[in-house]
Write a protein that holds these residues in place. Structure first.
Motif, PDB file in Angstrom:
ATOM      1  N   LYS A 324       9.811   7.335   1.365  1.00 40.16           N
ATOM      2  CA  LYS A 324       8.418   7.783   1.377  1.00 40.16           C
ATOM      3  C   LYS A 324       7.585   6.877   2.288  1.00 40.16           C
ATOM      4  CE  LYS A 324       8.609   9.534  -3.381  1.00 40.16           C
ATOM      5  NZ  LYS A 324       8.081   9.374  -4.761  1.00 40.16           N
ATOM      6  N   ASP A 325       6.420   7.384   2.670  1.00 36.58           N
ATOM      7  CA  ASP A 325       5.515   6.583   3.479  1.00 36.58           C
ATOM      8  C   ASP A 325       5.068   5.338   2.708  1.00 36.58           C
ATOM      9  OD1 ASP A 325       5.748   8.379   5.487  1.00 36.58           O
ATOM     10  OD2 ASP A 325       3.734   9.225   5.324  1.00 36.58           O
ATOM     11  N   GLU A 326       4.837   4.268   3.447  1.00 40.92           N
ATOM     12  CA  GLU A 326       4.345   2.996   2.912  1.00 40.92           C
ATOM     13  C   GLU A 326       5.220   2.456   1.779  1.00 40.92           C
ATOM     14  OE1 GLU A 326       0.137   2.959   2.193  1.00 40.92           O
ATOM     15  OE2 GLU A 326      -0.304   4.040   4.039  1.00 40.92           O
ATOM     16  N   SER A 327       6.543   2.530   1.992  1.00 34.81           N
ATOM     17  CA  SER A 327       7.511   2.040   0.993  1.00 34.81           C
ATOM     18  C   SER A 327       7.815   0.560   1.146  1.00 34.81           C
ATOM     19  CB  SER A 327       8.832   2.816   1.119  1.00 34.81           C
ATOM     20  OG  SER A 327       8.648   4.175   0.824  1.00 34.81           O
ATOM     21  N   PHE A 328       7.518  -0.034   2.329  1.00 38.85           N
ATOM     22  CA  PHE A 328       8.015  -1.376   2.629  1.00 38.85           C
ATOM     23  C   PHE A 328       6.893  -2.338   3.020  1.00 38.85           C
ATOM     24  CE2 PHE A 328      11.429   1.633   3.548  1.00 38.85           C
ATOM     25  CZ  PHE A 328      12.450   1.110   2.753  1.00 38.85           C
ATOM     26  N   ASP A 329       7.067  -3.577   2.579  1.00 36.45           N
ATOM     27  CA  ASP A 329       6.151  -4.637   3.002  1.00 36.45           C
ATOM     28  C   ASP A 329       6.436  -5.050   4.441  1.00 36.45           C
ATOM     29  OD1 ASP A 329       4.804  -5.271   0.367  1.00 36.45           O
ATOM     30  OD2 ASP A 329       6.915  -5.574  -0.189  1.00 36.45           O
ATOM     31  N   LYS A 330       7.722  -5.055   4.776  1.00 33.69           N
ATOM     32  CA  LYS A 330       8.125  -5.487   6.111  1.00 33.69           C
ATOM     33  C   LYS A 330       9.292  -4.625   6.585  1.00 33.69           C
ATOM     34  CE  LYS A 330       6.415 -10.174   5.616  1.00 33.69           C
ATOM     35  NZ  LYS A 330       6.246 -10.585   4.232  1.00 33.69           N
ATOM     36  N   ILE A 331       9.346  -4.417   7.880  1.00 32.59           N
ATOM     37  CA  ILE A 331      10.437  -3.649   8.491  1.00 32.59           C
ATOM     38  C   ILE A 331      10.958  -4.425   9.698  1.00 32.59           C
ATOM     39  CG2 ILE A 331      11.059  -1.537   9.739  1.00 32.59           C
ATOM     40  CD1 ILE A 331       9.006  -0.028   8.060  1.00 32.59           C
ATOM     41  N   LEU A 332      12.276  -4.523   9.783  1.00 34.49           N
ATOM     42  CA  LEU A 332      12.914  -5.091  10.969  1.00 34.49           C
ATOM     43  C   LEU A 332      13.569  -3.966  11.762  1.00 34.49           C
ATOM     44  CD1 LEU A 332      13.975  -7.431  12.748  1.00 34.49           C
ATOM     45  CD2 LEU A 332      15.963  -7.560  11.212  1.00 34.49           C
ATOM     46  N   VAL A 333      13.181  -3.859  13.018  1.00 36.24           N
ATOM     47  CA  VAL A 333      13.862  -2.958  13.953  1.00 36.24           C
ATOM     48  C   VAL A 333      14.541  -3.834  14.998  1.00 36.24           C
ATOM     49  CG1 VAL A 333      13.631  -1.097  15.638  1.00 36.24           C
ATOM     50  CG2 VAL A 333      12.210  -1.092  13.572  1.00 36.24           C
ATOM     51  N   ASP A 334      15.768  -4.224  14.724  1.00 35.73           N
ATOM     52  CA  ASP A 334      16.586  -4.967  15.688  1.00 35.73           C
ATOM     53  C   ASP A 334      17.339  -3.904  16.480  1.00 35.73           C
ATOM     54  OD1 ASP A 334      17.644  -7.362  16.836  1.00 35.73           O
ATOM     55  OD2 ASP A 334      19.491  -7.017  15.723  1.00 35.73           O
ATOM     56  N   ALA A 335      16.688  -3.432  17.523  1.00 36.32           N
ATOM     57  CA  ALA A 335      17.025  -2.141  18.111  1.00 36.32           C
ATOM     58  C   ALA A 335      18.279  -2.156  18.978  1.00 36.32           C
ATOM     59  CB  ALA A 335      15.842  -1.669  18.953  1.00 36.32           C
ATOM     60  N   PRO A 336      18.935  -0.984  19.112  1.00 36.63           N
ATOM     61  CA  PRO A 336      20.015  -0.855  20.093  1.00 36.63           C
ATOM     62  C   PRO A 336      19.462  -1.212  21.472  1.00 36.63           C
ATOM     63  CG  PRO A 336      19.800   1.149  18.757  1.00 36.63           C
ATOM     64  CD  PRO A 336      18.618   0.295  18.442  1.00 36.63           C
ATOM     65  N   CYS A 337      20.211  -2.003  22.234  1.00 33.55           N
ATOM     66  CA  CYS A 337      19.698  -2.447  23.535  1.00 33.55           C
ATOM     67  C   CYS A 337      20.857  -2.685  24.491  1.00 33.55           C
ATOM     68  CB  CYS A 337      18.857  -3.720  23.369  1.00 33.55           C
ATOM     69  SG  CYS A 337      19.821  -5.204  22.985  1.00 33.55           S
ATOM     70  N   SER A 338      20.510  -3.063  25.707  1.00 33.35           N
ATOM     71  CA  SER A 338      21.525  -3.266  26.750  1.00 33.35           C
ATOM     72  C   SER A 338      22.340  -4.530  26.527  1.00 33.35           C
ATOM     73  CB  SER A 338      20.857  -3.321  28.125  1.00 33.35           C
ATOM     74  OG  SER A 338      19.885  -4.366  28.157  1.00 33.35           O
ATOM     75  N   GLY A 339      21.848  -5.449  25.693  1.00 35.89           N
ATOM     76  CA  GLY A 339      22.612  -6.655  25.390  1.00 35.89           C
ATOM     77  C   GLY A 339      22.666  -7.671  26.514  1.00 35.89           C
ATOM     78  N   ILE A 340      21.737  -7.600  27.462  1.00 33.91           N
ATOM     79  CA  ILE A 340      21.783  -8.493  28.622  1.00 33.91           C
ATOM     80  C   ILE A 340      21.584  -9.960  28.215  1.00 33.91           C
ATOM     81  CG2 ILE A 340      20.659  -9.032  30.837  1.00 33.91           C
ATOM     82  CD1 ILE A 340      22.393  -6.485  30.840  1.00 33.91           C
ATOM     83  N   GLY A 341      21.014 -10.195  27.057  1.00 32.44           N
ATOM     84  CA  GLY A 341      20.874 -11.563  26.576  1.00 32.44           C
ATOM     85  C   GLY A 341      22.169 -12.181  26.085  1.00 32.44           C
ATOM     86  N   LEU A 342      23.211 -11.359  25.957  1.00 30.84           N
ATOM     87  CA  LEU A 342      24.480 -11.825  25.374  1.00 30.84           C
ATOM     88  C   LEU A 342      25.575 -12.070  26.404  1.00 30.84           C
ATOM     89  CD1 LEU A 342      24.695  -9.316  22.361  1.00 30.84           C
ATOM     90  CD2 LEU A 342      23.590 -11.558  22.420  1.00 30.84           C
ATOM     91  N   LEU A 343      25.202 -12.173  27.678  1.00 31.48           N
ATOM     92  CA  LEU A 343      26.221 -12.248  28.729  1.00 31.48           C
ATOM     93  C   LEU A 343      27.141 -13.448  28.582  1.00 31.48           C
ATOM     94  CD1 LEU A 343      24.262 -11.176  31.938  1.00 31.48           C
ATOM     95  CD2 LEU A 343      25.566  -9.776  30.345  1.00 31.48           C
ATOM     96  N   ARG A 344      26.657 -14.526  27.980  1.00 32.09           N
ATOM     97  CA  ARG A 344      27.503 -15.710  27.791  1.00 32.09           C
ATOM     98  C   ARG A 344      28.644 -15.386  26.819  1.00 32.09           C
ATOM     99  NH1 ARG A 344      23.680 -18.972  26.347  1.00 32.09           N
ATOM    100  NH2 ARG A 344      23.384 -20.267  28.175  1.00 32.09           N
TER     101      ARG A 344
END
Length: 449
Positions: A324-344
């Motif tokens: 339902k709407d307004e169910s959460f105090d906090k939401i994390l969206v650790d989104a799908p991404c290109s992962g360019i920060g993980l090249l190491r």
């Protein structure tokens, strides 16, 4: 695969690399699969692992060098991989004698190919040792030189230079070819940092405290994955930068939290460590695939927080079906991404991504944020994070979301160790060159009352 000698580290590495090259297979999965099927002594296992990741990490550099000796001749996949592996060992593995690399490579060529191929491989390797590898500093074009020196595609070099400038880009590119640190996060739901330090001291494992994340220790010598600490869920493996998203959320014990893109559950269990089921705290974790939901549940069980984790097989863009709407105090969206920060840590990412992927992911990221926007309470915060450093997926996604949702405002992201607190932007971007950790982006979007 014919005439394969499973006890040979170099040939095992070559087969893993050939599969990655031909099938786009993940290097870690291929290597693990082969090492399980053909167990090697520890020394040989380390050599095979070093060759696989080293060749992938430096592939464009190695190809540039090899081309000077084969003159664009079309090579069978395995022959090319064999030669790239040999050049990698010549140049990067100082403790491995050249004669051993040459001798073993020629033997592999003899087993796998015909006499002509063996003769060709022998000639190329002897020429490399006789003439030496061409200097890379002589490449005149800036983006081509940086591309070849650091083994990063030119499109990515150009994009980073546009976004961060030449000097910062050079630092980023140098840093991603340095070895990745092993970092552990202490599970405060089960133990304390001081207690874990005591155990590590008793195990003669060397470490130091992280300058980036709280509850984090950087392992400098020793192995913890096989330890009781890991098995019993008192620690987990997590990069310092990756810990900051949850750390910045300032989670209270009674918070209701949504982890919208959760698998395999590293951040879910990090969130859960702050929560108290007795006070009504819980985290709902979503992933689109059922088998990944099981990974989240398994992770929560090992870390001793399954009593406050609910995992669902659900596309985050379809949250209306479950919440339902307004169910959460906090939401994390650790989104799908290109992962360019993980090249190491994931070197092959650099060769498989294109700029168009970033633009496509931007749309997916925005659609997830749009879907979950109504689920956070007034006064609540959506934390949007990615493991890329490309602005199309980071600040541009945040800007697009805010333009569609005037009820939200961007507030400054802060962390326990005040990482980069002197910056001008509200969002936090960790470059791989900042702390020798993964590249990461975090933003905090607060919903008005």
């Amino acid at each position: 695969m014919t005439k394969f000698q499973p006890q040979n580290a170099r040939e095992l590495a070559m087969v893993a690399l050939e599969r990655v090259e031909q099938n786009g297979a993940y290097s870690n999965l291929q290597l693990d699969q082969l090492l399980k099927k053909y167990p090697l002594a520890d020394k040989d296992r380390r050599l095979a692992t070093n060759i696989v990741y080293g060749v992938l990490q430096h592939k464009l550099t190695l190809k540039y060098w090899l081309n000077g000796f084969v003159n664009n001749r079309k090579l069978d996949s395995w022959v090319k991989v064999l030669l790239l592996s040999a050049i990698y060992q010549f140049h990067y593995l100082e403790r491995v004698p050249d004669w051993a690399v040459t001798d073993e490579s020629i033997k592999i060529a003899k087993r796998r190919g015909n006499p002509g191929i063996r003769k060709f491989v022998t000639g190329v390797l002897h020429a490399v040792l006789r003439e030496g590898l061409p200097a890379l500093d002589n490449i005149e074009n800036d983006s081509q030189r940086l591309s070849v020196q650091n083994s990063v595609p030119e499109w990515l070099v150009n994009e980073l230079m546009t976004q961060y400038g030449k000097e910062t880009t050079a630092k980023i590119l140098r840093s991603i070819n340095e070895p990745a640190h092993q970092v552990i996060r202490v599970n405060r739901a089960k133990t304390t940092v001081s207690a874990v330090k005591q155990v590590l001291d008793n195990m003669n494992i060397e470490y130091h405290e992280s300058k980036v994340a709280a509850n984090a220790l950087v392992i400098t010598k020793g192995e913890v994955v096989t330890s009781d600490l890991f098995r019993d869920g008192e620690i987990t493996i997590q990069d310092e930068s990756a810990m900051l998203a949850v750390e910045s959320m300032n989670i209270k014990p009674s918070d209701k939290v949504l982890d919208a893109c959760a698998a395999p559950g590293g951040k879910t269990v990090q969130i859960a460590a702050y929560l108290s089921p007795a006070n009504g705290g819980f985290v709902d974790a979503l992933d689109i695939h059922q088998h990944k939901v099981r990974l989240i549940e398994k992770n929560a069980q090992r870390m001793g927080v399954s009593d406050r984790v609910n995992a669902y097989a659900l596309d985050a863009r379809k949250v209306d079906e479950q919440f339902k709407d307004e169910s959460f105090d906090k939401i994390l969206v650790d989104a799908p991404c290109s992962g360019i920060g993980l090249l190491r840590r994931k070197p092959e990412i650099r060769y498989t991504k294109q700029l168009a992927d970033s633009m496509r992911l931007h749309q997916i990221q925005l659609s997830i944020l749009n879907a979950v926007a109504s689920k956070v309470k007034k006064g609540g915060i959506i934390t949007y994070s990615t493991c890329t450093i490309l602005q199309q997926e980071n600040d541009a996604t945040v800007k697009a979301f805010l333009s569609q949702h005037p009820e939200f405002k961007l507030i400054k992201t802060t962390t326990a160790r005040k990482v980069k607190d002197g910056r001008h932007s509200a969002t936090l971007t960790i470059l791989p060159s900042d702390f020798d950790s993964d590249g990461f982006f975090i933003s905090s979007l607060k919903k008005g009352l």
